[in-house]
Design a protein around this motif. Structure first.
Motif, mmCIF file in Angstrom:
data_model
loop_
_atom_site.group_PDB
_atom_site.id
_atom_site.type_symbol
_atom_site.label_atom_id
_atom_site.label_comp_id
_atom_site.label_asym_id
_atom_site.label_seq_id
_atom_site.Cartn_x
_atom_site.Cartn_y
_atom_site.Cartn_z
ATOM 1 N N GLY A 161 0.807 -1.214 0.000
ATOM 2 C CA GLY A 161 0.000 0.000 0.000
ATOM 3 C C GLY A 161 0.838 1.259 0.000
ATOM 4 N N MET A 162 2.052 1.178 0.564
ATOM 5 C CA MET A 162 2.978 2.310 0.564
ATOM 6 C C MET A 162 3.759 2.403 -0.740
ATOM 7 S SD MET A 162 4.409 1.772 4.436
ATOM 8 C CE MET A 162 5.884 2.748 4.142
ATOM 9 N N LYS A 163 3.435 1.547 -1.690
ATOM 10 C CA LYS A 163 4.056 1.572 -3.022
ATOM 11 C C LYS A 163 5.551 1.277 -2.961
ATOM 12 C CE LYS A 163 0.618 4.836 -4.835
ATOM 13 N NZ LYS A 163 -0.237 4.845 -3.647
ATOM 14 N N ILE A 164 5.902 0.186 -2.262
ATOM 15 C CA ILE A 164 7.300 -0.209 -2.133
ATOM 16 C C ILE A 164 7.905 -0.557 -3.485
ATOM 17 C CG2 ILE A 164 6.770 -2.658 -1.760
ATOM 18 C CD1 ILE A 164 9.556 -0.591 -0.038
ATOM 19 N N THR A 165 7.062 -0.883 -4.454
ATOM 20 C CA THR A 165 7.588 -1.238 -5.779
ATOM 21 C C THR A 165 8.377 -0.098 -6.416
ATOM 22 O OG1 THR A 165 5.397 -0.642 -6.647
ATOM 23 C CG2 THR A 165 5.844 -2.977 -6.325
ATOM 24 N N LEU A 166 8.079 1.143 -6.015
ATOM 25 C CA LEU A 166 8.827 2.275 -6.561
ATOM 26 C C LEU A 166 10.307 2.204 -6.179
ATOM 27 C CD1 LEU A 166 6.413 5.332 -6.145
ATOM 28 C CD2 LEU A 166 7.193 4.258 -8.263
ATOM 29 N N ALA A 167 10.594 1.641 -5.013
ATOM 30 C CA ALA A 167 11.983 1.508 -4.580
ATOM 31 C C ALA A 167 12.733 0.495 -5.435
ATOM 32 C CB ALA A 167 12.044 1.105 -3.107
ATOM 33 N N LEU A 168 11.999 -0.377 -6.113
ATOM 34 C CA LEU A 168 12.614 -1.406 -6.950
ATOM 35 C C LEU A 168 12.568 -1.044 -8.431
ATOM 36 C CD1 LEU A 168 10.968 -4.482 -5.164
ATOM 37 C CD2 LEU A 168 13.086 -3.281 -4.557
ATOM 38 N N ASP A 169 12.146 0.180 -8.730
ATOM 39 C CA ASP A 169 12.040 0.640 -10.110
ATOM 40 C C ASP A 169 13.438 0.798 -10.723
ATOM 41 O OD1 ASP A 169 11.414 1.822 -12.508
ATOM 42 O OD2 ASP A 169 10.419 3.581 -11.653
ATOM 43 N N PRO A 170 13.748 0.106 -11.832
ATOM 44 C CA PRO A 170 15.086 0.191 -12.431
ATOM 45 C C PRO A 170 15.279 1.416 -13.332
ATOM 46 C CG PRO A 170 13.741 -1.344 -13.685
ATOM 47 C CD PRO A 170 12.887 -0.878 -12.531
ATOM 48 N N TYR A 171 14.264 2.264 -13.422
ATOM 49 C CA TYR A 171 14.296 3.377 -14.382
ATOM 50 C C TYR A 171 15.499 4.294 -14.146
ATOM 51 C CZ TYR A 171 12.516 7.315 -17.188
ATOM 52 O OH TYR A 171 12.352 8.306 -18.117
ATOM 53 N N ASN A 172 15.715 4.745 -12.902
ATOM 54 C CA ASN A 172 16.823 5.655 -12.636
ATOM 55 C C ASN A 172 18.176 5.016 -12.916
ATOM 56 O OD1 ASN A 172 15.061 7.640 -11.908
ATOM 57 N ND2 ASN A 172 15.795 7.878 -9.819
ATOM 58 N N GLN A 173 18.284 3.719 -12.687
ATOM 59 C CA GLN A 173 19.536 3.028 -12.999
ATOM 60 C C GLN A 173 19.830 3.081 -14.492
ATOM 61 O OE1 GLN A 173 18.277 -0.674 -10.987
ATOM 62 N NE2 GLN A 173 20.218 -0.611 -9.913
ATOM 63 N N ARG A 174 18.796 2.837 -15.290
ATOM 64 C CA ARG A 174 18.982 2.865 -16.753
ATOM 65 C C ARG A 174 19.333 4.267 -17.237
ATOM 66 N NH1 ARG A 174 14.266 -0.688 -16.950
ATOM 67 N NH2 ARG A 174 12.997 1.092 -17.597
ATOM 68 N N VAL A 175 18.615 5.257 -16.719
ATOM 69 C CA VAL A 175 18.881 6.639 -17.139
ATOM 70 C C VAL A 175 20.287 7.058 -16.724
ATOM 71 C CG1 VAL A 175 18.219 9.048 -16.798
ATOM 72 C CG2 VAL A 175 16.449 7.316 -17.137
ATOM 73 N N ALA A 176 20.687 6.697 -15.494
ATOM 74 C CA ALA A 176 22.027 7.064 -15.022
ATOM 75 C C ALA A 176 23.117 6.455 -15.897
ATOM 76 C CB ALA A 176 22.204 6.619 -13.571
ATOM 77 N N SER A 177 22.915 5.229 -16.365
ATOM 78 C CA SER A 177 23.920 4.598 -17.240
ATOM 79 C C SER A 177 24.014 5.334 -18.576
ATOM 80 C CB SER A 177 23.572 3.125 -17.449
ATOM 81 O OG SER A 177 22.350 2.985 -18.164
ATOM 82 N N ILE A 178 22.894 5.851 -19.062
ATOM 83 C CA ILE A 178 22.901 6.643 -20.303
ATOM 84 C C ILE A 178 23.654 7.947 -20.087
ATOM 85 C CG2 ILE A 178 21.437 7.924 -21.916
ATOM 86 C CD1 ILE A 178 19.297 5.739 -21.469
ATOM 87 N N VAL A 179 23.374 8.621 -18.966
ATOM 88 C CA VAL A 179 24.061 9.881 -18.655
ATOM 89 C C VAL A 179 25.561 9.643 -18.529
ATOM 90 C CG1 VAL A 179 24.328 11.686 -16.913
ATOM 91 C CG2 VAL A 179 22.037 10.903 -17.551
ATOM 92 N N GLU A 180 25.933 8.554 -17.881
ATOM 93 C CA GLU A 180 27.346 8.234 -17.713
ATOM 94 C C GLU A 180 28.019 7.963 -19.060
ATOM 95 O OE1 GLU A 180 30.034 5.406 -14.744
ATOM 96 O OE2 GLU A 180 27.909 4.968 -15.065
ATOM 97 N N LYS A 181 27.284 7.360 -19.981
ATOM 98 C CA LYS A 181 27.845 7.010 -21.291
ATOM 99 C C LYS A 181 28.035 8.223 -22.185
ATOM 100 C CE LYS A 181 26.996 4.013 -25.295
ATOM 101 N NZ LYS A 181 26.109 2.978 -25.886
ATOM 102 N N PHE A 182 27.107 9.178 -22.125
ATOM 103 C CA PHE A 182 27.129 10.297 -23.067
ATOM 104 C C PHE A 182 27.647 11.598 -22.455
ATOM 105 C CE2 PHE A 182 24.279 7.325 -25.098
ATOM 106 C CZ PHE A 182 24.610 7.449 -26.442
ATOM 107 N N THR A 183 28.186 11.533 -21.243
ATOM 108 C CA THR A 183 28.843 12.689 -20.635
ATOM 109 C C THR A 183 30.165 12.229 -20.052
ATOM 110 O OG1 THR A 183 27.803 12.382 -18.463
ATOM 111 C CG2 THR A 183 26.624 13.764 -20.050
#
Length: 511
Positions: free
Chosen positions: A385-407
């Motif tokens: 109910g507290m939406k713990i699944t958001l803590a397991l969301d891989p979205y930021n990990q994927r975006v961070a790897s893109i930022v790391e690759k292109f900067t």
């Protein structure tokens, strides 16, 4: 084995249940970290990571990406951040070490809470208080979450335990007074609402306990006064450090009228039924999980011999909510200030019902096992109910790897949609400034100043698909559209050279 059984006495079933719950509360955050999804709040963990890379210095405390010049930005006293940084420096950069630090701090709160329960309800009451405490979804989650919030709750539990000792002791003890003062100061510096809720609760409890004792009034008042003075001095110091910030994401100083609203809200906010309904729903999920436990807590309120301390602490939390209305209702972790009192009420009610039946040892084992199972299921219901699944969301990990690759590490990045605490910047090990949208760059002077400071990349990020999906399931939000970065990109940036672009993220060169 016989010696162990003798030590545990007739409550060995509860000790085993309590041990299982503690192991589960420890294993949960560590398992998440081991699987690559550590539980943390970026606004706190980012500071600890920065400390670990540079030096541990209060005067150099930063919220990652919070201003263009990395000017120190401090809210709470960074004791957790410093301890987490020590762990990261000495044990390695794995973020799970920050979870370990939180666990070690939080587990110390179990002793004073047990002692309070024992003082009010006997040994069984102390044990069952801990059981109902650890099976609150909010507590189970924050037990090992990498943030300063669990540390604040731990300090507040010690504060009202030592405050209770101060008020109930037959004579003045400088040791207890000093401990209460230290715990009170730390609570105030970490989370002022926690300190206020505890202080009001202890004040009301003393009115019930022994209102004629000048000694106790003086002891409690002196602790509150000295803690308040230290808090005001700390606030003056942090405001001074932040004064030189350039393009702050939010000006956190109390001189900023927007912060007054952020902390206190206004009359219109207080009169909005929607915010109270949402806050009530979050309390039900966070403190009870299974809503049937609300009945157990209410029974604790209406018992023939009410426990005045938890009732007074709940009253103190209620008054604090009426004062810091926006701050408390907008942030679910502030509901933890009610958690110990709710646990005591539930324990008292449960023991009253349990004692209404005669049970042999076999039935006692069955009852404890059944209650443990039901409470465990309640924890699962609550954290879902507290939406713990958001803590397991891989979205930021994927975006961070893109930022790391292109900067590159030498780039300075303007980042929109990267999180309040600079999560993408921390994950990608980049330096940058978090912004709300590019509209402030329409002023040529602002753009010129940023370029002079070395900012040469713009990163804009769309809302996480998982976050959008969860929000769209809320009542009345079925037609909610996912927020794409395009709505925050104004004309000034539309024609800048593009290095990478998808629907989720765009990386542009600042010419």
């Amino acid at each position: 084995m016989k010696n162990i059984a003798k030590i545990l006495g007739n409550e060995k079933q509860v000790y085993l249940l309590l041990g299982f719950l503690i192991i589960a509360a420890i294993a949960f955050p560590l398992a998440c970290a081991w699987k690559g999804h550590p539980l943390y709040r970026d606004i706190h963990l980012g500071t600890a990571v920065e400390y670990s890379k540079t030096s541990i210095n209060i005067a150099n405390t930063q919220i990652i990406g919070f201003n263009a010049t990395q000017t120190p930005t401090i809210q709470e006293f960074p004791i957790w951040q410093m301890l987490a940084a020590v762990a990261l420096k000495t044990l390695g950069p794995w973020w799970g070490w920050a979870n370990v630090v939180s666990i070690l701090i939080f587990i110390t709160s179990l002793y004073p809470l047990y002692m309070l329960g024992k003082a009010l309800m006997g040994q069984r009451g102390g044990l069952w208080t801990l059981v109902f405490y650890l099976t609150q979804p909010l507590i189970f989650t924050y037990f090992g979450l990498a943030s300063t919030d669990g540390t604040a709750l731990t300090a507040s539990v010690w504060f009202y335990f030592l405050g209770y000792r101060l008020l109930s002791a037959p004579s003045f003890s400088i040791l207890i007074w000093s401990g209460a003062l230290l715990a009170g100061i730390l609570t105030a510096l970490l989370k002022l609402p926690f300190f206020m809720a505890s202080g009001i609760g202890l004040f009301c409890y003393h009115l019930v306990l022994d209102r004629r004792s000048i000694k106790n009034w003086t002891s409690l008042a002196s602790v509150g006064l000295l803690a308040g003075i230290v808090f005001l001095a700390w606030t003056k110091y942090t405001d001074k450090l932040q004064a030189g910030a350039v393009f702050p994401l939010v000006d956190l100083r109390l001189s900023n009228p927007e912060m007054i609203y952020w902390y206190f809200g206004d009359l219109k906010y207080r009169l909005s039924s929607g915010v109270w309904l949402k806050g009530g729903w979050r309390i039900l999920n966070g403190l009870f999980g299974s809503f049937i436990l609300v009945g157990l807590a209410m029974l604790g309120v209406w018992r023939s011999r009410p426990l005045w301390l938890p009732l007074c602490l709940i009253f103190g939390g209620g008054i604090t909510t009426l004062i810091f209305t926006h701050l408390v209702l907008h942030h679910g972790h502030y509901y933890m200030m009610f958690a110990p009192a709710v646990a005591m009420l539930c324990a008292n009610s449960f023991l009253w019902m349990k004692d209404s039946f005669e049970m042999n040892e076999r039935k006692e084992w069955i009852l404890v096992a059944l209650v443990g199972l039901l409470l465990s299921l309640s924890v699962v219901q609550g954290i879902v109910g507290m939406k713990i699944t958001l803590a397991l969301d891989p979205y930021n990990q994927r975006v961070a790897s893109i930022v790391e690759k292109f900067t590159t590490p030498t780039d300075r990045i303007l980042i929109q949609g990267g999180g309040w605490g600079g999560d993408i910047l921390t994950r990608s090990a980049r330096t940058g400034l978090s912004i709300w949208k590019t509209s402030f760059l329409e002023d040529p002077e602002n753009l010129k100043k940023l370029k002079h400071l070395g900012y040469n990349k713009l990163v804009m990020i769309s809302e996480s698909p998982m976050l959008h999906a969860i929000q769209a399931t809320n009542p009345g939000q079925a037609d909610k559209l996912r927020e794409l970065y395009q709505v925050n990109r104004t004309a000034v940036a539309e024609n800048w050279p593009v290095l990478y672009q998808t629907e989720d993220v765009v990386i542009q060169e600042i010419p």
